[in-house]
Design a protein around this motif. Sequence first.
Motif, PDB file in Angstrom:
ATOM      1  N   GLU A   1     -17.171  21.022  -3.825  1.00  0.00           N
ATOM      2  CA  GLU A   1     -16.938  22.328  -3.193  1.00  0.00           C
ATOM      3  C   GLU A   1     -18.039  22.697  -2.206  1.00  0.00           C
TER       4      GLU A   1
ATOM      5  N   SER B   1     -21.079  23.300   3.434  1.00  0.00           N
ATOM      6  CA  SER B   1     -21.852  24.537   3.262  1.00  0.00           C
ATOM      7  C   SER B   1     -23.103  24.515   4.138  1.00  0.00           C
TER       8      SER B   1
ATOM      9  N   PRO C   1     -11.454  24.828   5.966  1.00  0.00           N
ATOM     10  CA  PRO C   1     -11.885  24.517   4.599  1.00  0.00           C
ATOM     11  C   PRO C   1     -12.610  23.182   4.554  1.00  0.00           C
TER      12      PRO C   1
ATOM     13  N   ASN D   1     -19.228  20.821   0.107  1.00  0.00           N
ATOM     14  CA  ASN D   1     -19.088  20.089   1.357  1.00  0.00           C
ATOM     15  C   ASN D   1     -18.890  21.060   2.525  1.00  0.00           C
TER      16      ASN D   1
END
Length: 506
Positions: free
Chosen positions: A439, A443, A291, A441
């Motif tokens: 969110e 990608s 994650p 980060n």
Amino acid sequence: MDGVFWRIYLLGKNQGKMTARVFSLWLLLCADLLDLAAGYLTVTIEPLPPIVVGETVTLKCNFKTDGRLREIVWYRVTDGGTIKQKIFTYDAMFNTNYSHMEDYRRREDLVYQSTVRLPEVRISDNGPYECHVGIYDRATREKVVLASGNVFLTVMSPPNNISVLAENTPAPFSRYQAQNFTLVCTAKGGKPAPSVYFKRDGELIEVIPYIHPSAVEEAGGAAGSTAGGAAGVRRARPLITRDLDDTKLQRSLSLLDPEGRSARLYTESPQRVHTQQGQKGQQGQQTYAEPPSPATEVIPETVVSREFPRWVQSTDPLYYFSHTHIPQSDGSVLVQARLTWTLNPQLDNDALFSCEVKHPALSMPMQTEVTLAAPKGPKLMMSPSRAKVGDTVRITVQGFQNEVFPEPLFTWTRVGGRLLDGSTEREGKELILERVPAELNGSMYRCTAQNPLGSTDTHTRLIVFENPSMMKNTQNQNSKYGTDGVRGSGRRLSSRFCRRFRSLPA
């Protein structure tokens, strides 16, 4: 002369009759007397060779007369001879000369009484000119006898700009079917129209002339221009089909999986492109399976992949050639020459095509050239280099490892999801992500650069850092509201406690 005439008249009268011989002699003498009274005037102008723009031309008016000169006027003839505009006048009575053009266009110089020099000739000077000469009538001394001559000034202008572009670009890369490719060579500023031809790797290309559809529409179906070659002009038709040559189009076996289905052309994980060992592939997958966490990478990761088809051609390509002439308002002619053939990315990649232009005003041909090349190694730049939560991030293609032609088509996608605005892909040389959230980060974004010769994928990862200013503001707001609440409740509790304490019995 008058005495001779009178004697002849008396001779005929004394004899009682005028013989035919005497009468003819009398008529000749009368004609001579009339010529002497009016004088003679002839005007001739020598023809001029074609003049190149910027050169100096001399307009010389040759005349012969035995009379007294009155004036010499030069005219420029326009609109098919319906309008004659004075450009220069010499007045012999006052021995003066002057130009009839505006001050900013006054370029005429009087060399002699009948000769005018035009320096720095322009295309607009092209056309017919007339020289009018007037002398006084010797009989009346008031009447003016006129005579004129004309000459045509042909002004040539070499092309001042030539360029080569690919038609209908940017365009995607086709892996499974052949496509027509057209180079357009444009020559501007030429008068008369120059001749244009193409070369490949320095050798003249043998072409098949045809009429471009746009030229057919403009001409109303009339026969169009032809190019050099043994073949005759052909009517416009679909240029390249499968029966024109023996080209056999097959799917590349490398693009099929063991079951015969088409494999994915774009990799979901950029690590798989360079993976040669199973362990490295697993490590790469585990890395991206984690994650998003506070950023540990500062430099964006860039991975390049390239895809090429495998064409099978049994014969050399057929080149089709057409050209159109478009007259311009300044008198020059714009020439557009088109070269069309079936593109073979494997054979045509790195091929050098040159467009050469010949013109009578040029001592040697003008030339411009392009090298067909697929994009290689796109260079991406992310701004800011250290993106924080809430920043606007720009990912821009800065260039390639090679000179790419024709212009590539850029497509942006996000690996494993949609873009920030909810779209699946975005075209353009730059991808803008506004107010990136935490969110995003880690990608991964894919930039696909492709032209008709090939395609390349470049992946870059977005690292989003925490924004201290936003965190500080959040903490300040929370602490402010929290402290005020505690203080208020404490005051209320202390007042209640004091009241209760006072009410207790002693």
